[in-house]
Write a protein that holds these residues in place. Sequence first.
Motif, PDB file in Angstrom:
ATOM      1  N   CYS A  52      -7.748   9.334  -4.325  1.00 21.98           N
ATOM      2  CA  CYS A  52      -7.643  10.343  -3.256  1.00 21.98           C
ATOM      3  C   CYS A  52      -8.896  10.337  -2.381  1.00 21.98           C
ATOM      4  CB  CYS A  52      -7.417  11.729  -3.854  1.00 21.98           C
ATOM      5  SG  CYS A  52      -5.775  11.946  -4.565  1.00 21.98           S
ATOM      6  N   GLN A  75       0.851  -1.184   0.000  1.00 20.16           N
ATOM      7  CA  GLN A  75       0.000   0.000   0.000  1.00 20.16           C
ATOM      8  C   GLN A  75       0.889   1.237   0.000  1.00 20.16           C
ATOM      9  OE1 GLN A  75      -3.481   0.015   0.138  1.00 20.16           O
ATOM     10  NE2 GLN A  75      -3.527   2.228   0.057  1.00 20.16           N
ATOM     11  N   ASN A  84       0.679   5.399   0.435  1.00 22.38           N
ATOM     12  CA  ASN A  84      -0.135   6.526   0.868  1.00 22.38           C
ATOM     13  C   ASN A  84       0.738   7.768   0.809  1.00 22.38           C
ATOM     14  OD1 ASN A  84      -2.572   5.047   1.758  1.00 22.38           O
ATOM     15  ND2 ASN A  84      -1.136   4.161   3.215  1.00 22.38           N
ATOM     16  N   ILE A  85       0.325   8.745   0.015  1.00 21.60           N
ATOM     17  CA  ILE A  85       1.088   9.973  -0.148  1.00 21.60           C
ATOM     18  C   ILE A  85       0.184  11.140   0.239  1.00 21.60           C
ATOM     19  CG2 ILE A  85       2.359  11.444  -1.749  1.00 21.60           C
ATOM     20  CD1 ILE A  85       2.663   8.865  -3.526  1.00 21.60           C
ATOM     21  N   SER A  86       0.557  11.844   1.279  1.00 26.59           N
ATOM     22  CA  SER A  86      -0.222  13.003   1.727  1.00 26.59           C
ATOM     23  C   SER A  86       0.338  14.266   1.096  1.00 26.59           C
ATOM     24  CB  SER A  86      -0.172  13.124   3.247  1.00 26.59           C
ATOM     25  OG  SER A  86      -0.752  11.985   3.841  1.00 26.59           O
ATOM     26  N   PHE A  87      -0.565  15.174   0.682  1.00 24.06           N
ATOM     27  CA  PHE A  87      -0.133  16.430   0.083  1.00 24.06           C
ATOM     28  C   PHE A  87      -1.231  17.479   0.223  1.00 24.06           C
ATOM     29  CE2 PHE A  87      -2.469  14.295  -3.210  1.00 24.06           C
ATOM     30  CZ  PHE A  87      -3.039  15.278  -3.993  1.00 24.06           C
ATOM     31  N   LYS A  88      -0.865  18.725  -0.062  1.00 27.24           N
ATOM     32  CA  LYS A  88      -1.807  19.848  -0.089  1.00 27.24           C
ATOM     33  C   LYS A  88      -1.667  20.513  -1.454  1.00 27.24           C
ATOM     34  CE  LYS A  88      -1.808  20.863   4.822  1.00 27.24           C
ATOM     35  NZ  LYS A  88      -1.789  21.893   5.841  1.00 27.24           N
ATOM     36  N   ASP A 142      -6.017  18.995   2.962  1.00 26.98           N
ATOM     37  CA  ASP A 142      -5.201  17.817   3.252  1.00 26.98           C
ATOM     38  C   ASP A 142      -5.758  16.649   2.439  1.00 26.98           C
ATOM     39  OD1 ASP A 142      -3.398  18.891   5.173  1.00 26.98           O
ATOM     40  OD2 ASP A 142      -5.028  18.877   6.646  1.00 26.98           O
ATOM     41  N   VAL A 143      -4.917  16.057   1.594  1.00 32.37           N
ATOM     42  CA  VAL A 143      -5.339  14.988   0.698  1.00 32.37           C
ATOM     43  C   VAL A 143      -4.376  13.822   0.838  1.00 32.37           C
ATOM     44  CG1 VAL A 143      -5.835  14.371  -1.703  1.00 32.37           C
ATOM     45  CG2 VAL A 143      -6.185  16.718  -0.934  1.00 32.37           C
ATOM     46  N   THR A 144      -4.894  12.596   0.755  1.00 35.53           N
ATOM     47  CA  THR A 144      -4.042  11.411   0.744  1.00 35.53           C
ATOM     48  C   THR A 144      -4.352  10.583  -0.486  1.00 35.53           C
ATOM     49  OG1 THR A 144      -3.911  11.355   3.154  1.00 35.53           O
ATOM     50  CG2 THR A 144      -3.338   9.334   1.989  1.00 35.53           C
ATOM     51  N   PHE A 145      -3.327  10.388  -1.308  1.00 41.42           N
ATOM     52  CA  PHE A 145      -3.395   9.525  -2.489  1.00 41.42           C
ATOM     53  C   PHE A 145      -3.032   8.124  -2.026  1.00 41.42           C
ATOM     54  CE2 PHE A 145      -0.676   7.560  -5.792  1.00 41.42           C
ATOM     55  CZ  PHE A 145      -1.621   7.367  -6.778  1.00 41.42           C
ATOM     56  N   SER A 146      -3.882   7.120  -2.329  1.00 40.49           N
ATOM     57  CA  SER A 146      -3.642   5.746  -1.869  1.00 40.49           C
ATOM     58  C   SER A 146      -3.804   4.758  -3.015  1.00 40.49           C
ATOM     59  CB  SER A 146      -4.634   5.359  -0.769  1.00 40.49           C
ATOM     60  OG  SER A 146      -4.479   6.177   0.351  1.00 40.49           O
TER      61      SER A 146
END
Length: 115
Positions: A60, A20, A22-26, A71-75
């Motif tokens: 996302c 898995q 998970n990349i968090s970004f704004k 706040d966004v998380t790409f998974s």
Amino acid sequence: KQWYQRRVAITAGKKGNTYQINISFKPASDLKELKASLAGVIAGIPIPFPLPVSDGCVACGDTCPIAAGADVTFSEALKVEPSYPALRLVSRWKLQTVGEDDQVLCVEIPVAIIS
């Protein structure tokens, strides 16, 4: 447009396992539609690799439209198939806007595929 690029330490991917990411970004600007892509970079040559979920909005959390600064998380989950050769490569994960192809996110993760 502003986009994020990150490079992280090498990761071992054992054949037959699912991993898995998970990349968090704004995001710097509002996003209406996104497409996700993955390439394996081998000897400097990017080789496109199909993703289970190429709709970036779904990856996302089905949150589009996304407001700037949210706040966004790409998974994504990806299986390292037993048939893959044992080698080292860089996995390049990207999120781009649909239509305009503006890059929103680029993360490169060095990977060693092991038996």
